[in-house]
Design a protein around this motif. Structure first.
Motif, PDB file in Angstrom:
ATOM      1  N   GLU A 177       5.197   2.768  12.178  1.00 53.51           N
ATOM      2  CA  GLU A 177       5.759   2.942  10.844  1.00 53.51           C
ATOM      3  C   GLU A 177       4.916   2.224   9.799  1.00 53.51           C
ATOM      4  O   GLU A 177       4.246   1.246  10.114  1.00 53.51           O
ATOM      5  CB  GLU A 177       7.196   2.397  10.811  1.00 53.51           C
ATOM      6  CG  GLU A 177       8.125   3.050  11.829  1.00 53.51           C
ATOM      7  CD  GLU A 177       8.277   4.557  11.633  1.00 53.51           C
ATOM      8  OE1 GLU A 177       8.039   5.058  10.514  1.00 53.51           O
ATOM      9  OE2 GLU A 177       8.619   5.246  12.613  1.00 53.51           O
ATOM     10  N   LEU A 178       4.965   2.710   8.569  1.00 49.06           N
ATOM     11  CA  LEU A 178       4.286   2.050   7.460  1.00 49.06           C
ATOM     12  C   LEU A 178       5.259   1.130   6.742  1.00 49.06           C
ATOM     13  O   LEU A 178       6.459   1.382   6.718  1.00 49.06           O
ATOM     14  CB  LEU A 178       3.762   3.087   6.455  1.00 49.06           C
ATOM     15  CG  LEU A 178       2.790   4.139   6.957  1.00 49.06           C
ATOM     16  CD1 LEU A 178       2.349   5.039   5.796  1.00 49.06           C
ATOM     17  CD2 LEU A 178       1.564   3.483   7.589  1.00 49.06           C
ATOM     18  N   ALA A 179       4.735   0.024   6.180  1.00 51.50           N
ATOM     19  CA  ALA A 179       5.542  -0.857   5.332  1.00 51.50           C
ATOM     20  C   ALA A 179       4.601  -1.476   4.301  1.00 51.50           C
ATOM     21  O   ALA A 179       3.393  -1.571   4.530  1.00 51.50           O
ATOM     22  CB  ALA A 179       6.214  -1.943   6.167  1.00 51.50           C
ATOM     23  N   PHE A 180       5.166  -1.881   3.172  1.00 52.81           N
ATOM     24  CA  PHE A 180       4.330  -2.337   2.060  1.00 52.81           C
ATOM     25  C   PHE A 180       4.824  -3.659   1.477  1.00 52.81           C
ATOM     26  O   PHE A 180       6.019  -3.957   1.507  1.00 52.81           O
ATOM     27  CB  PHE A 180       4.294  -1.262   0.971  1.00 52.81           C
ATOM     28  CG  PHE A 180       3.776   0.056   1.483  1.00 52.81           C
ATOM     29  CD1 PHE A 180       2.417   0.304   1.578  1.00 52.81           C
ATOM     30  CD2 PHE A 180       4.659   1.041   1.920  1.00 52.81           C
ATOM     31  CE1 PHE A 180       1.926   1.498   2.083  1.00 52.81           C
ATOM     32  CE2 PHE A 180       4.185   2.245   2.419  1.00 52.81           C
ATOM     33  CZ  PHE A 180       2.825   2.472   2.499  1.00 52.81           C
ATOM     34  N   LEU A 181       3.860  -4.422   0.952  1.00 62.28           N
ATOM     35  CA  LEU A 181       4.202  -5.711   0.335  1.00 62.28           C
ATOM     36  C   LEU A 181       4.864  -5.500  -1.017  1.00 62.28           C
ATOM     37  O   LEU A 181       5.837  -6.175  -1.369  1.00 62.28           O
ATOM     38  CB  LEU A 181       2.929  -6.557   0.164  1.00 62.28           C
ATOM     39  CG  LEU A 181       3.107  -7.896  -0.527  1.00 62.28           C
ATOM     40  CD1 LEU A 181       3.994  -8.823   0.292  1.00 62.28           C
ATOM     41  CD2 LEU A 181       1.756  -8.560  -0.799  1.00 62.28           C
ATOM     42  N   GLU A 182       4.351  -4.542  -1.788  1.00 63.11           N
ATOM     43  CA  GLU A 182       4.911  -4.295  -3.121  1.00 63.11           C
ATOM     44  C   GLU A 182       4.555  -2.891  -3.599  1.00 63.11           C
ATOM     45  O   GLU A 182       3.683  -2.227  -3.021  1.00 63.11           O
ATOM     46  CB  GLU A 182       4.375  -5.332  -4.118  1.00 63.11           C
ATOM     47  CG  GLU A 182       2.862  -5.351  -4.234  1.00 63.11           C
ATOM     48  CD  GLU A 182       2.362  -6.493  -5.105  1.00 63.11           C
ATOM     49  OE1 GLU A 182       2.807  -7.640  -4.900  1.00 63.11           O
ATOM     50  OE2 GLU A 182       1.524  -6.245  -5.997  1.00 63.11           O
ATOM     51  N   LEU A 183       5.265  -2.428  -4.597  1.00 65.06           N
ATOM     52  CA  LEU A 183       4.978  -1.183  -5.321  1.00 65.06           C
ATOM     53  C   LEU A 183       5.240   0.097  -4.516  1.00 65.06           C
ATOM     54  O   LEU A 183       5.306   1.180  -5.087  1.00 65.06           O
ATOM     55  CB  LEU A 183       3.518  -1.160  -5.826  1.00 65.06           C
ATOM     56  CG  LEU A 183       3.127  -2.283  -6.778  1.00 65.06           C
ATOM     57  CD1 LEU A 183       1.626  -2.263  -7.006  1.00 65.06           C
ATOM     58  CD2 LEU A 183       3.881  -2.158  -8.092  1.00 65.06           C
ATOM     59  N   MET A 184       5.369  -0.009  -3.186  1.00 66.81           N
ATOM     60  CA  MET A 184       5.682   1.167  -2.371  1.00 66.81           C
ATOM     61  C   MET A 184       6.809   0.837  -1.416  1.00 66.81           C
ATOM     62  O   MET A 184       7.052  -0.331  -1.103  1.00 66.81           O
ATOM     63  CB  MET A 184       4.448   1.633  -1.594  1.00 66.81           C
ATOM     64  CG  MET A 184       3.422   2.330  -2.459  1.00 66.81           C
ATOM     65  SD  MET A 184       1.966   2.812  -1.502  1.00 66.81           S
ATOM     66  CE  MET A 184       1.270   4.021  -2.632  1.00 66.81           C
ATOM     67  N   GLN A 185       7.463   1.886  -0.934  1.00 63.19           N
ATOM     68  CA  GLN A 185       8.555   1.740   0.022  1.00 63.19           C
ATOM     69  C   GLN A 185       8.171   2.369   1.347  1.00 63.19           C
ATOM     70  O   GLN A 185       7.424   3.343   1.350  1.00 63.19           O
ATOM     71  CB  GLN A 185       9.829   2.404  -0.517  1.00 63.19           C
ATOM     72  CG  GLN A 185      10.394   1.725  -1.759  1.00 63.19           C
ATOM     73  CD  GLN A 185      10.766   0.281  -1.521  1.00 63.19           C
ATOM     74  OE1 GLN A 185      11.178  -0.078  -0.421  1.00 63.19           O
ATOM     75  NE2 GLN A 185      10.555  -0.563  -2.517  1.00 63.19           N
ATOM     76  N   PRO A 186       8.666   1.874   2.505  1.00 67.55           N
ATOM     77  CA  PRO A 186       9.641   0.787   2.604  1.00 67.55           C
ATOM     78  C   PRO A 186       8.980  -0.593   2.523  1.00 67.55           C
ATOM     79  O   PRO A 186       7.810  -0.758   2.855  1.00 67.55           O
ATOM     80  CB  PRO A 186      10.237   1.008   4.004  1.00 67.55           C
ATOM     81  CG  PRO A 186       9.110   1.585   4.795  1.00 67.55           C
ATOM     82  CD  PRO A 186       8.315   2.432   3.825  1.00 67.55           C
ATOM     83  N   ALA A 187       9.762  -1.584   2.085  1.00 62.30           N
ATOM     84  CA  ALA A 187       9.319  -2.975   2.161  1.00 62.30           C
ATOM     85  C   ALA A 187       9.305  -3.373   3.639  1.00 62.30           C
ATOM     86  O   ALA A 187       9.974  -2.753   4.472  1.00 62.30           O
ATOM     87  CB  ALA A 187      10.268  -3.872   1.380  1.00 62.30           C
ATOM     88  N   LEU A 188       8.548  -4.430   3.959  1.00 65.06           N
ATOM     89  CA  LEU A 188       8.435  -4.856   5.357  1.00 65.06           C
ATOM     90  C   LEU A 188       9.806  -5.153   5.962  1.00 65.06           C
ATOM     91  O   LEU A 188      10.118  -4.718   7.084  1.00 65.06           O
ATOM     92  CB  LEU A 188       7.538  -6.093   5.461  1.00 65.06           C
ATOM     93  CG  LEU A 188       7.263  -6.591   6.882  1.00 65.06           C
ATOM     94  CD1 LEU A 188       6.503  -5.559   7.699  1.00 65.06           C
ATOM     95  CD2 LEU A 188       6.495  -7.910   6.854  1.00 65.06           C
ATOM     96  N   THR A 189      10.632  -5.879   5.218  1.00 65.28           N
ATOM     97  CA  THR A 189      11.957  -6.240   5.736  1.00 65.28           C
ATOM     98  C   THR A 189      12.790  -4.999   6.054  1.00 65.28           C
ATOM     99  O   THR A 189      13.430  -4.920   7.105  1.00 65.28           O
ATOM    100  CB  THR A 189      12.699  -7.109   4.705  1.00 65.28           C
ATOM    101  OG1 THR A 189      11.891  -8.264   4.415  1.00 65.28           O
ATOM    102  CG2 THR A 189      14.043  -7.572   5.237  1.00 65.28           C
ATOM    103  N   ASP A 190      12.750  -4.011   5.151  1.00 66.08           N
ATOM    104  CA  ASP A 190      13.519  -2.772   5.381  1.00 66.08           C
ATOM    105  C   ASP A 190      13.000  -2.017   6.606  1.00 66.08           C
ATOM    106  O   ASP A 190      13.799  -1.513   7.408  1.00 66.08           O
ATOM    107  CB  ASP A 190      13.441  -1.869   4.146  1.00 66.08           C
ATOM    108  CG  ASP A 190      14.059  -2.521   2.923  1.00 66.08           C
ATOM    109  OD1 ASP A 190      14.951  -3.375   3.105  1.00 66.08           O
ATOM    110  OD2 ASP A 190      13.637  -2.207   1.797  1.00 66.08           O
TER     111      ASP A 190
END
Lengths: 127, 127
Positions: B42-55
């Protein structure tokens, strides 16, 4: 071969507050110099680190280089490469007419590098 | 194999305003899935994009995964990986005790990837 005839490569990275951040780029610079003896390869940064791209290119032109290739060592094409870099290039080209400046794609746009990343991650996947 | 037994890989990237910025990471995700059939990536992002890592991790844990590997797709170890990511991991681990979370090095710390970048640049050097 004199400097004017020799192409120069600029590894253009984002920059960070932590000096250690630049280590991978220095290792790439050293690896290129090792593979292509005598290659002129310099680092330049968008922010937070020196030299700035404009300063690095001014120095290369002052050294006699007339063909400069910029390699943006960014994972992907975002605002830094779509907006910031073109603005920098406009001002650089305005000052250095007659200097041939080429810009390579971002690291994430190069198939062989994406494959190397995917291979590494498949190898790192727990089983 | 049930989901709980299956390890999951999270490709953690910075994020950007331009949706196209995520393309290389989607290509890496697709390449890994192609190489390791059935891999959960899965992909996750620090900022500006979704999902955030926690989500992204909350969802994987909700899906039954108990071994999660985070691959930070950053060129180098800067403040985002030295400061932001550890803070995120502290809060994630506090919520998901019993979930094994492993963090891989930055892309720029992987020899095979540095070599792939150097090889590409040597090939791109004008002669």
């Amino acid at each position: 071969m004199n400097a004017a005839a020799e192409p120069a490569l600029v590894l253009f990275a984002h920059g960070a507050r932590d000096p250690q951040w630049a280590e991978p780029f220095k290792r790439i610079q050293a690896a290129i110099r090792a593979r292509r003896n005598g290659a002129v390869v310099e680092l330049a940064f968008l922010e937070l680190m020196q030299p700035a791209l404009t300063d690095a290119i001014n120095q290369l032109v002052a050294d006699g280089h007339r063909r400069i290739t910029i390699a943006p060592l960014f994972m992907a094409q975002g605002g830094h490469l779509r907006n910031d870099l073109p603005k920098l290039l406009d001002s650089i080209r305005a000052v250095h007419a007659g200097v041939e400046i080429t810009v390579l794609p971002a690291v994430g746009d190069v198939e062989t590098i994406l494959n190397a990343i995917a291979d590494w991650l498949v190898g790192a996947l727990p089983r």
